[in-house]
Each structure stands twice: as C-alpha cells, then as structure tokens.
Design a protein around this motif. Structure first.
Motif, mmCIF file in Angstrom:
data_model
loop_
_atom_site.group_PDB
_atom_site.id
_atom_site.type_symbol
_atom_site.label_atom_id
_atom_site.label_comp_id
_atom_site.label_asym_id
_atom_site.label_seq_id
_atom_site.Cartn_x
_atom_site.Cartn_y
_atom_site.Cartn_z
ATOM 1 N N ILE A 66 0.669 -1.096 -0.094
ATOM 2 C CA ILE A 66 -0.058 0.044 0.086
ATOM 3 C C ILE A 66 0.944 1.248 -0.105
ATOM 4 N N CYS A 68 0.831 4.771 0.756
ATOM 5 C CA CYS A 68 -0.496 5.649 1.691
ATOM 6 C C CYS A 68 -0.144 7.242 1.301
ATOM 7 N N HIS A 69 0.984 7.533 0.381
ATOM 8 C CA HIS A 69 1.345 9.074 0.383
ATOM 9 C C HIS A 69 1.820 9.236 -1.014
ATOM 10 N N GLU A 136 -2.660 5.866 -2.125
ATOM 11 C CA GLU A 136 -3.332 7.274 -2.075
ATOM 12 C C GLU A 136 -2.903 8.333 -2.780
ATOM 13 N N ALA A 351 0.537 1.240 6.669
ATOM 14 C CA ALA A 351 0.161 1.821 5.640
ATOM 15 C C ALA A 351 -1.473 1.784 5.526
ATOM 16 N N LEU A 355 -4.509 4.907 6.015
ATOM 17 C CA LEU A 355 -5.548 5.626 5.309
ATOM 18 C C LEU A 355 -7.022 5.182 5.769
#
Ligand code: NIG
Ligand code: FE
Length: 404
Positions: A66, A68-69, A136, A351, A355
């Motif tokens: 994942i 996440c940013h 994300e 992660a 989110l």
C-alpha cells in the motif's frame, strides 16, 4: 463461486507474534475476495477439499503493498529544478522564486484530463510492478476549486483502467497560488475550505491534508482547514515537520489525524502526542534522499512510544521523483534505520492504518480482502534488501491469481 486454496507458499502474514507473522508451508483460503482460512498446509480443514487448489511453488506471499502518500497526478516534470538544486539552489529558494510546487501547478492547470491520467497511469504501473494494490493520491497542484477537484476526479478514474484501489486526499492547502500572493488567509477560506465542501459534496474526498511549513501554511491556517474537515466528518493528515519544527504533528494529533507525514524535524519529545492519538508516522525517505536532507526523523523516539510507522514513496515531480515502493522500503532501512520487518509493516499494515483501511487491508488474516503479492524471494528481508529488479511473480487480486 471464486473459492480458491493457495498452497505451497511461505505466508508473510504481518499478524501474530512470530517475526513477520511468518507461516512456512502455508495455505490461504479465499471465498468471494475475502480470506476465510490461513495456516499450515497440513492443518487445512476438510471442508477445503472440494475447493480448487493452486500451488504457488514455494513463493513468498505478503499482503499486497500500500502506497499511503503520493502526489502522482500532475502535469509536466521538474528535471530542470533537479539540475538547479544540484548546482546549489535549495528547495525552499526555488519555491520562493516561483518554481517548485507552483511550476507544477502551471503545468497541471494547462494539462487536459486525459493527459493527467496518462501520466498518472505510467507511475501507477511502476507501483503495480512492486505489488501495490492501494494508492493514496493527493490533489495540491490545481490550487483553484475546479482544478483541485479535477485532480481528484482524474485520480478516481485510475480505478477504471487498472486493478487498484485509489484513496483521494484533498490537499488544496499545499502552496499559495500567485493570484493569492500575500492573501494566504483568503486562499484558505475561499479555496481550501470552500472547495473542500464542494469536493466532499461530489464524494471526491477520503481525507484532508495540508503542507504545514514556512513555504506552506501556518499551524493556525491548518487548524481552520482541520476544523472544516471535522465538521464534514472527514479524517485529516498533515505534511508536518518536513523542513522545520512548527509543531504540525502536535496539531495533527489534536485532531486525531490518521497520519503525520515526513517528520524529519519532529522533536523526539513530541512523539508521545502521535502515540496517544494513534496517528501513524508516515516516513518518506524518497524526499529525504532527493532533497539531500541530513536531519533524520526521530525513529528511535517513535519506536519507544509505540507510534506506528508507515513508509511511502511521496511520488511527486519535485521533492520525491520516485515510483518504487520497494526502493522506499530499502531507503527507510538504510537511511532511517528501520528493520526490514518494520519497512514491510510500513508498506502493509501501518500503511493501511494511515488510510483508515486496516479492517480490509494490510495483513493476511481472516476476514481481510484477498489482495496479496506473490514474490520470487528467499525471505521477507529480501524485499527491502534488494534494490530494483523484478521480484514480483504475480498478484492475487480479489482472490484471483494474476501472473505478471
Ligand atoms: O510531500 N512538501 C510538500 N509536498 C510535497 C512536495 C511537492 C512538490 O515538491 O511538488 C512533498 O514533499
Ligand atoms: Fe507529500
């Protein structure tokens, strides 16, 4: 329908007490896209006998990764600024001279939706090759209500073109556009907050972020954005303490933020705020590396206080031109001294928490979605250790195996 047993693998579950939650000679059973059983192959229950069994030939299986940013929807590129920084200009100097984020804003505003999407898909494909299943994506290069919304609409369209889950974050408080020079408070009210209400009405916002920094927005301005987000029932996150210590992380914790991100300049004595609010510390070694930063995030203090740490690419055209999450994991180990296990937790379990998706993603456990990455690797340390290369053998998406 869509029942499968995946056997003959080493399951890196990222759950339970064993290192990595590792299960040797494992089997994973999935029904309708959810994990219904996981354990040693020899313990496979009788009711699994009629289910199609797919041998994975000794592969390593982890939760899908994942990221996440990211800021992976943008126009243009900033390779010229890269060259300028190498000959001595700092990120802040370039930003104050109208370059930096603002130059990407110009290129993003003039790009068509299809151009933005095509550029984003290239970066998404890089991430998919690293076993990523959730990304994300932030706005922040439009800086008008329409262009910020357009970025999130383009981000959402990625799901129609690739097998990936997209979470969209409203980041209008990223930089001050030229038309609002010296009127940051007005920008916050007119665009960051008014636009948020509209974007939320259109169902485009999963979370709200900001850049709390000398070249971004003050903690007071971010507080106003966070108050608006809270009124709408939206979770918040924050670019905090990337270049200086403005106590953004303390503010984020006060609002129960999902995450505080970057954190190189976080004072070790502030780590407990993040622990208390359950806020994930998202570490972004790509930006640390590309900006040739030398101040390390206070990893030891975060660890001591039990703050969950995630690792992400921060994929963006300026501070982190990086589209490999595995490389970010490797850098998190070498630069920030995370263990390889912490790095993998940072790209899976933690992660997911950053989110707000930990119920569905991030570990191989009963009830979670069957989104897995299947690797040709001798063990889980290898995923952070080896930089580059093609380690992914395939992905299990909604319970179905797809070879690379
Ligand atoms: O996460 N810090 C602010 N935002 C981005 C940089 C974006 C850019 O330079 O275009 C970051 O590093
Ligand atoms: Fe960022």
């Amino acid at each position: 329908m869509s029942e499968r047993v995946y056997s003959g693998c080493t399951a890196v579950t990222m759950a339970g007490d064993a290192p990595y939650g590792l299960i040797e000679d494992a089997a994973i059973v999935t029904t309708a896209g959810r994990i219904v059983w996981v354990g040693r192959n020899r313990d496979l229950p009788g009711w699994c006998a009629h289910i199609p069994n797919i041998g994975l030939g000794g592969a390593l299986v982890t939760p899908a990764l994942i990221d996440c940013h990211t800021h992976l929807v943008f126009g243009g590129d900033r390779s010229k600024e890269f060259a300028m920084r190498l000959s001595g200009a700092t990120y802040e100097e370039i930003a104050r001279a109208g370059g930096g984020i603002r130059s990407t804003v110009g290129a993003t505003r003039t790009a068509s939706d299809d151009e933005l999407l095509a550029g984003a898909l290239r970066r998404v494909d890089d991430l998919l090759a690293d076993g990523v299943a959730v990304i994300e994506v932030k706005s922040g290069y439009g800086l008008t209500i329409e262009d910020e919304m357009r970025m999130l609409q383009v981000a959402r369209r990625i799901e129609q073109h690739r097998p990936v889950r997209i979470r969209t974050t409203w980041l209008a408080a990223h930089a001050l556009p030229a038309e609002y020079a010296d009127r940051a408070d007005d920008y916050v009210a007119d665009v960051a907050i008014e636009g948020l209400k509209r974007a939320h009405q259109e169902g485009l916002v999963d979370a709200v972020d900001g850049f709390c920094e000398g070249i971004g927005f003050t903690p007071h301005q971010m507080r106003r954005v966070f108050e608006a987000a809270s009124e709408l029932g939206l979770p918040v996150k924050l670019h905090a303490e990337q270049l200086s210590d403005l106590k953004g992380a303390v503010l984020a914790a006060e609002f129960g933020a999902l995450s505080a991100d970057h954190l190189e300049y976080l004072a070790p004595e502030d780590a407990h705020h993040l622990a208390r609010s359950g806020t994930v510390a998202v570490l972004l070694p790509g930006a640390y590396f590309a900006l040739r930063e030398t101040k390390l995030p206070p990893v030891e203090a975060l660890r001591e206080h039990g703050v969950r740490m995630a690792v992400a690419t921060d994929a963006n055209p300026g501070s982190s031109p990086l589209s490999s999450l595995r490389l970010a994991m490797g850098m998190a180990c070498t630069q920030f001294r995370l263990t390889p296990e912490e790095a993998l937790a940072g790209a899976t379990r933690n992660a997911a928490a950053a989110l707000g998706l930990e119920k569905d993603y991030g570990t191989i456990e009963l009830g979670k979605r069957t989104e897995l990455a299947v690797w040709d690797a001798p063990g889980p340390d290898f995923l952070s250790y080896w930089l580059g290369g093609d380690l992914l053998r395939g992905r299990i998406i909604h319970g179905e195996f797809h070879e690379r």
